[in-house]
Write an enzyme that holds these catalytic residues in place. Sequence first.
Site, short mmCIF file in Angstrom:
data_model
loop_
_atom_site.label_atom_id
_atom_site.label_comp_id
_atom_site.label_asym_id
_atom_site.label_seq_id
_atom_site.Cartn_x
_atom_site.Cartn_y
_atom_site.Cartn_z
N ARG A 1 -1.33 35.43 -45.11
CA ARG A 1 -0.56 34.57 -44.21
C ARG A 1 0.21 33.47 -44.96
O ARG A 1 0.40 32.36 -44.46
CB ARG A 1 -1.46 33.93 -43.15
CG ARG A 1 -2.15 34.93 -42.25
CD ARG A 1 -1.15 35.79 -41.45
NE ARG A 1 -1.89 36.77 -40.65
CZ ARG A 1 -2.19 38.00 -41.10
NH1 ARG A 1 -1.78 38.39 -42.29
NH2 ARG A 1 -2.86 38.84 -40.33
N SER B 1 -1.82 33.02 -33.02
CA SER B 1 -3.09 32.57 -33.59
C SER B 1 -2.87 31.21 -34.26
O SER B 1 -2.04 31.10 -35.17
CB SER B 1 -3.62 33.58 -34.60
OG SER B 1 -3.91 34.81 -33.96
N GLU C 1 -2.23 27.93 -38.84
CA GLU C 1 -1.25 28.92 -39.28
C GLU C 1 0.19 28.47 -39.03
O GLU C 1 1.06 28.73 -39.86
CB GLU C 1 -1.52 30.25 -38.58
CG GLU C 1 -0.66 31.40 -39.08
CD GLU C 1 -1.13 32.75 -38.58
OE1 GLU C 1 -0.28 33.65 -38.46
OE2 GLU C 1 -2.33 32.92 -38.32
#
Length: 341
Positions: free
Chosen positions: A151, A229, A328
Amino acid sequence: MLLSDSTTLRLGGPAAAFVAATTDTQLLEALTAAERPILLLAGGSNLVVADEGFPGTVVQVATRGIERDGDALHVAAGEPWDALVAHTVGEGLAGIEALSGIPGSVGATPIQNVGAYGQEVSDTIMSVRAFDRTTAETVDLAPEDCGFTYRSSAFKRDPERYAVLRVSFALHASRSSRPIRYAELARALGVEVGETAPLLAVREAVLQLRRSKGMVLDANDPDTTSAGSFFTNPILDATAFAALRERAGENVPGFPEPDGRVKTSAAWLIDHAGFTKGYGNPAGIAISTKHVLALTNRGAGTTAELVALAQEIARGVEATFGVALHPEPVFVGHAWDPIAA
């Protein structure tokens, strides 16, 4: 212009200036001429913008174009991501079918190294064309130059340097998917992990799974007014994971990484720390009623309220399990405060 109109969280104050760029030439002109600071904006699906807004110039990346060269696709940064996935499935090109339903633009995917259901965009990216703002040059970056990690990427770690112009993908001509790596998706398709399935079946199964978790944008579903998320899954060294199991028990999920570390589930930690689906303000900011990893704006929320809830969750997880959670999304006009969290 209110940035809440351009983010999937529907949060964010005004921009001091706004420029839309529909060609690379316009984008480069804006990057060199616009008043600093500059925020690049496309789908707005991964941004947490401050209530006070952004004090500089917002440059909207609205470029379009898909070129095919054999099994490779060269795609403009402003193309909508899910539309590209649908295009590849229709064209019989395998490699990104499990990334269906993810909001945002093509240019944002290498920045975040977007991934889901066993695929990451770094699996298929062959190059990224970007404008290097430090040298005012356009460069073509090979995958090893992009610094892809879980990520993250060189683009995310140094957000002031590069502006993504185009992403090139090396795909595989086939009506069958790449091998299914994710157990939940394999079960939905009725196949074993490692087997393949028809491309369209994989796309439809992923979309159904994402809808069940509120992860496909739907104006009629407040659970989708989110940035997806909110926290990444923690990746722990062996000692830290053993300590987690001492505190949490043997049922805590663990997924071995190639480097010997272990990835665990942020959703599991959040849920078992007492933050259940729907926790929060039902009229403002609350955890999704479908998935504990998504923080949603139920209509009357603010960014300050969102950040406060995120910090409450992070503090609770750390106090319960000794594991730090990291957001994130990208924070604009403010920062994630690890001390507050």
